[in-house]
Design a protein around this motif. Sequence first.
Motif, PDB file in Angstrom:
ATOM      1  N   THR A 162      14.442 -64.630  13.759  1.00 53.85           N
ATOM      2  CA  THR A 162      13.229 -63.542  13.783  1.00 53.85           C
ATOM      3  C   THR A 162      14.066 -61.511  14.959  1.00 53.85           C
ATOM      4  O   THR A 162      15.324 -62.690  15.694  1.00 53.85           O
ATOM      5  CB  THR A 162      11.113 -63.458  14.519  1.00 53.85           C
ATOM      6  N   SER A 164      13.113 -58.718  16.933  1.00 52.89           N
ATOM      7  CA  SER A 164      11.543 -58.000  17.863  1.00 52.89           C
ATOM      8  C   SER A 164      12.202 -56.143  17.583  1.00 52.89           C
ATOM      9  O   SER A 164      12.759 -55.714  17.934  1.00 52.89           O
ATOM     10  CB  SER A 164      11.536 -57.600  19.078  1.00 52.89           C
ATOM     11  N   VAL A 181       4.326 -50.615   9.366  1.00 58.45           N
ATOM     12  CA  VAL A 181       5.683 -50.717   9.995  1.00 58.45           C
ATOM     13  C   VAL A 181       6.578 -51.629   7.858  1.00 58.45           C
ATOM     14  O   VAL A 181       5.772 -52.346   7.748  1.00 58.45           O
ATOM     15  CB  VAL A 181       6.096 -52.110  10.768  1.00 58.45           C
ATOM     16  N   PHE A 183      10.181 -51.966   6.507  1.00 61.76           N
ATOM     17  CA  PHE A 183      11.630 -52.733   6.939  1.00 61.76           C
ATOM     18  C   PHE A 183      11.759 -54.142   5.417  1.00 61.76           C
ATOM     19  O   PHE A 183      11.152 -54.121   4.659  1.00 61.76           O
ATOM     20  CB  PHE A 183      10.919 -54.278   7.809  1.00 61.76           C
ATOM     21  N   LEU A 193       5.161 -53.865   6.367  1.00 63.08           N
ATOM     22  CA  LEU A 193       5.396 -55.505   7.092  1.00 63.08           C
ATOM     23  C   LEU A 193       3.634 -55.538   7.998  1.00 63.08           C
ATOM     24  O   LEU A 193       3.430 -56.679   8.197  1.00 63.08           O
ATOM     25  CB  LEU A 193       5.911 -55.319   8.089  1.00 63.08           C
ATOM     26  N   ASP A 202       7.968 -58.294  15.342  1.00 60.75           N
ATOM     27  CA  ASP A 202       8.701 -59.307  14.940  1.00 60.75           C
ATOM     28  C   ASP A 202       9.045 -59.276  13.440  1.00 60.75           C
ATOM     29  O   ASP A 202       8.174 -60.048  12.682  1.00 60.75           O
ATOM     30  CB  ASP A 202       7.838 -61.354  15.724  1.00 60.75           C
ATOM     31  N   ALA A 203       9.905 -59.322  13.521  1.00 61.28           N
ATOM     32  CA  ALA A 203      10.550 -59.034  11.775  1.00 61.28           C
ATOM     33  C   ALA A 203      11.193 -60.381  11.093  1.00 61.28           C
ATOM     34  O   ALA A 203      12.440 -60.770  11.985  1.00 61.28           O
ATOM     35  CB  ALA A 203      11.452 -58.048  10.982  1.00 61.28           C
ATOM     36  N   TYR A 211      19.337 -54.803   7.519  1.00 67.89           N
ATOM     37  CA  TYR A 211      18.678 -54.257   7.871  1.00 67.89           C
ATOM     38  C   TYR A 211      18.116 -53.265   7.606  1.00 67.89           C
ATOM     39  O   TYR A 211      18.470 -52.288   9.033  1.00 67.89           O
ATOM     40  CB  TYR A 211      17.214 -55.044   8.076  1.00 67.89           C
ATOM     41  N   TRP A 213      14.670 -49.810   9.032  1.00 67.14           N
ATOM     42  CA  TRP A 213      12.694 -50.279   8.864  1.00 67.14           C
ATOM     43  C   TRP A 213      12.588 -48.345   9.181  1.00 67.14           C
ATOM     44  O   TRP A 213      13.399 -47.515   9.689  1.00 67.14           O
ATOM     45  CB  TRP A 213      12.980 -51.018   9.710  1.00 67.14           C
TER      46      TRP A 213
END
Length: 235
Positions: A162, A164, A181, A183, A193, A202-203, A211, A213
């Motif tokens: 994960t 943050s 969020v 993502f 999310l 946290d993703a 990634y 976002w």
Amino acid sequence: MKYRLIYTALLSALVLSCGGGSDPDPDPDPPVVIPAPSAASLIFPDDNTECNEGTIVNETQSTVTFRWSDSENTDSYQVNLRNLDNNNTSRTNSSINSADITILRGVPYEWFVVSRADGTNETASSPTWRFYNQGPGVENYAPFPADVVSPERGATVATAVTVSLVWAGSDVDNDLEDFEVFFGTDSAALASLGTTTESTFDAAVESGMVYYWRIVSRDSQGNTSQSEIFDFRVQ
């Protein structure tokens, strides 16, 4: 004998002309060092406020006087202005510590000033401030687009399960409600999310992936703003 005397005289003259050296030239003057300019301090429009001073040009535009403090060792300034709705930027040069700039009404902007000095390529930048230019009939403004804190755009983060996501939100009316969020690995198709009232989320991530976002900020009146799309890579 006559020719010998002439030859001797010529030789003596040649020795006298070449033998006596003059004193060496004194050391040249050292090069002039141009001191680097210092950063200006912004004065107006103030940070995270509504700008309600200016001359209305028409229904959609007004002229605002941007002001900042004089900075040391500075000959000129450049005002850098960005429309936060469409990301269009403009640059205005000034030899004094103010500049009149015509901008759109009811639109959020951010600005900073670059100090320049003649004779050097070094510059200094002020902090960046944000404001809303007052618009007709606007009683409540949308939040400012969120700013990335971490991971920074283009960063590479250590392998993890994960990451943050951290951002900073602000609102002229101080009525921020929550953040949504978005993502994913495709910048054109980000998935939500969920929402949070915090400024972190946290993703889940996988190693070796890039990634993208984005944050949508929402206030108590339902007004929203979208941040830019940020990106990072996982080792």
